[in-house]
Design a protein around this motif. Structure first.
Motif, PDB file in Angstrom:
ATOM      1  N   ARG A 264      89.957  -9.728 -79.331  1.00  0.00           N
ATOM      2  CA  ARG A 264      91.414  -9.777 -79.383  1.00  0.00           C
ATOM      3  C   ARG A 264      91.906 -11.033 -78.701  1.00  0.00           C
ATOM      4  O   ARG A 264      91.164 -11.712 -77.990  1.00  0.00           O
ATOM      5  CB  ARG A 264      92.000  -8.533 -78.705  1.00  0.00           C
ATOM      6  N   MET A 265      93.188 -11.351 -78.885  1.00  0.00           N
ATOM      7  CA  MET A 265      93.776 -12.585 -78.357  1.00  0.00           C
ATOM      8  C   MET A 265      94.071 -12.425 -76.865  1.00  0.00           C
ATOM      9  O   MET A 265      95.223 -12.325 -76.450  1.00  0.00           O
ATOM     10  CB  MET A 265      95.039 -12.938 -79.128  1.00  0.00           C
ATOM     11  N   LEU A 266      93.011 -12.412 -76.063  1.00  0.00           N
ATOM     12  CA  LEU A 266      93.149 -12.328 -74.612  1.00  0.00           C
ATOM     13  C   LEU A 266      92.810 -13.683 -74.002  1.00  0.00           C
ATOM     14  O   LEU A 266      92.129 -14.507 -74.609  1.00  0.00           O
ATOM     15  CB  LEU A 266      92.237 -11.242 -74.045  1.00  0.00           C
ATOM     16  N   GLY A 267      93.291 -13.900 -72.778  1.00  0.00           N
ATOM     17  CA  GLY A 267      93.067 -15.177 -72.132  1.00  0.00           C
ATOM     18  C   GLY A 267      92.678 -15.024 -70.678  1.00  0.00           C
ATOM     19  O   GLY A 267      92.451 -13.906 -70.187  1.00  0.00           O
ATOM     20  N   PHE A 294      83.056 -18.178 -82.934  1.00  0.00           N
ATOM     21  CA  PHE A 294      83.264 -19.187 -81.883  1.00  0.00           C
ATOM     22  C   PHE A 294      84.369 -18.780 -80.907  1.00  0.00           C
ATOM     23  O   PHE A 294      84.220 -18.904 -79.685  1.00  0.00           O
ATOM     24  CB  PHE A 294      83.589 -20.530 -82.533  1.00  0.00           C
ATOM     25  N   ASN A 295      85.515 -18.292 -81.406  1.00  0.00           N
ATOM     26  CA  ASN A 295      86.622 -17.929 -80.523  1.00  0.00           C
ATOM     27  C   ASN A 295      86.263 -16.747 -79.625  1.00  0.00           C
ATOM     28  O   ASN A 295      86.601 -16.728 -78.436  1.00  0.00           O
ATOM     29  CB  ASN A 295      87.870 -17.593 -81.351  1.00  0.00           C
ATOM     30  N   GLU A 296      85.566 -15.761 -80.201  1.00  0.00           N
ATOM     31  CA  GLU A 296      85.142 -14.621 -79.413  1.00  0.00           C
ATOM     32  C   GLU A 296      84.158 -15.047 -78.325  1.00  0.00           C
ATOM     33  O   GLU A 296      84.195 -14.546 -77.196  1.00  0.00           O
ATOM     34  CB  GLU A 296      84.498 -13.559 -80.308  1.00  0.00           C
ATOM     35  N   ALA A 297      83.294 -16.002 -78.668  1.00  0.00           N
ATOM     36  CA  ALA A 297      82.318 -16.507 -77.702  1.00  0.00           C
ATOM     37  C   ALA A 297      83.011 -17.200 -76.536  1.00  0.00           C
ATOM     38  O   ALA A 297      82.623 -17.043 -75.369  1.00  0.00           O
ATOM     39  CB  ALA A 297      81.342 -17.458 -78.392  1.00  0.00           C
ATOM     40  N   LYS A 298      84.055 -17.987 -76.841  1.00  0.00           N
ATOM     41  CA  LYS A 298      84.800 -18.669 -75.775  1.00  0.00           C
ATOM     42  C   LYS A 298      85.440 -17.652 -74.835  1.00  0.00           C
ATOM     43  O   LYS A 298      85.444 -17.830 -73.618  1.00  0.00           O
ATOM     44  CB  LYS A 298      85.866 -19.569 -76.387  1.00  0.00           C
ATOM     45  N   ARG A 299      85.981 -16.564 -75.412  1.00  0.00           N
ATOM     46  CA  ARG A 299      86.593 -15.537 -74.564  1.00  0.00           C
ATOM     47  C   ARG A 299      85.529 -14.855 -73.697  1.00  0.00           C
ATOM     48  O   ARG A 299      85.771 -14.541 -72.532  1.00  0.00           O
ATOM     49  CB  ARG A 299      87.326 -14.512 -75.428  1.00  0.00           C
TER      50      ARG A 299
END
Length: 354
Positions: A264-267, A294-299
């Protein structure tokens, strides 16, 4: 239940369901004082006021010392309506109520919210009181004043002494009267137990499971049952106006899937709040990482960093060992630090040090 709390504790020890702890036993008289007072008839006569409610209890001490367990036993022995709730969850509920009252144009939105919650029960048992959110800090003083004025009794556990609540927080001088209200209406006691029972339950246990198969799921479930004692609730954390939901939570231990926290769009703010709130995170179903996610990995990297810096114990099931979780695509090189942290966090030495 008509049994006194010390008698109930002794019976559980005799049955082998608890291990006797002298420090825990030393806290029982404070809980019993409240239970016994609440068990007395409280109605006043024609020319006589009802007796005032007993002072509550603020029990603080290190993580995993048995504070939440003692409070649960206390609630089980009560013969009056009581509500046992995690403090963050309660404040989330209050914030929603205050927002609703403001939309209705209420000049004092806290009063009707306090009245609603105090009409339902007269004993509040709050687990893990800590205040890090300025929105909570600005309303909690008036809220508690109204709860105490309504005759409510408050029992709470915390990892911090009252004077350290909201320490270094923004506009903390406006929060200080709340600390005085707590001390006036609650006895403050420290639980000085040397043992961390939560870590004892993890001592010598595997905390990283790979591959993520049926055996791993079974072992994760066993760890969860050990740490939660079969009790769980949903916890909602307010993060800058957003709500981060932890679907399974019990006394400082949270259980969530990779998708719950990284899909999910968490930061960073979400993960910092999470790491500041929980002491153990059970994270399930971490897949192999790469260009396809990639985005999930960054989170995931941000989450691990937050947990590592906060000293939060991580129990995790994953598709591969840390060194083989992220082997190709942009970000693979940077992931080497995360893999190293995961290796360190699974070691007994790191858990004991933290």
């Amino acid at each position: 239940m008509s049994e006194t709390l010390p008698a109930y504790y002794a019976r559980l020890v005799a049955e082998g369901r608890l291990e006797a702890d002298p420090v825990q036993e030393s806290a029982l008289p404070e809980f019993e004082r409240i239970r016994a007072e609440l068990a007395k008839p409280r109605r006043g006569g024609l020319f006589r006021k009802a007796p005032p409610p007993p002072k509550g209890l603020y029990l603080w001490g290190g993580v995993g010392r048995g504070k939440s367990m003692l409070m649960d036993l206390f609630v089980e022995t009560l013969e009056v309506p009581a509500r046992r709730v995690h403090f963050h969850a309660f404040m989330q509920e209050v914030q929603s109520g205050v927002h609703m009252e403001r939309q209705r144009g209420r000049e004092d939105p806290i009063a009707p919210v306090a009245r609603r919650v105090s009409d339902q029960v007269k004993v509040f048992a709050f687990d893990e009181m800590q205040i890090t959110d300025i929105a909570d800090a600005m309303i909690v003083g008036r809220l508690f004043e109204k709860l105490f004025d309504a005759g409510c009794v408050v029992v709470t556990t915390s990892n911090r002494v009252p004077d350290d609540l909201y320490k270094d927080g923004l506009n903390r001088e406006l929060f200080l009267p709340f600390i005085a209200v707590l001390k006036e209406n609650m006895e403050v006691r420290e639980l000085k137990a040397a043992r961390d029972y939560r870590q004892d339950r993890l001592a010598g246990r595997q905390v990283y499971f790979s591959p993520n198969d049926a055996a791993a799921r079974e072992q994760i479930e066993e760890v969860w049952q050990k740490l939660s004692d079969g009790r769980e609730e949903t916890l909602e954390l307010n993060v800058k106006g957003r709500v981060l939901t932890l679907p399974r939570f019990s006394s400082g231990v949270a259980r969530a899937s990779f998708y719950d926290l990284c899909g999910r769009m968490l930061g960073p703010a979400d993960y910092l709040k999470l790491a500041d709130t929980v002491r153990v995170l059970i994270l399930e179903d971490v897949p192999r990482l790469g260009r396809q996610n990639f985005n999930e990995a960054k989170r995931f990297v941000t989450l691990v960093d937050a947990l590592y810096e906060a000293g939060t114990q991580l129990v995790m099931s994953a598709a591969a060992e840390p060194d083989y979780l992220y082997v190709e695509g942009a970000g693979a090189f940077e992931f080497e630090r995360t893999a190293s942290r995961l290796m360190e966090m699974r070691s007994a030495e790191w858990a004991e040090e933290e």
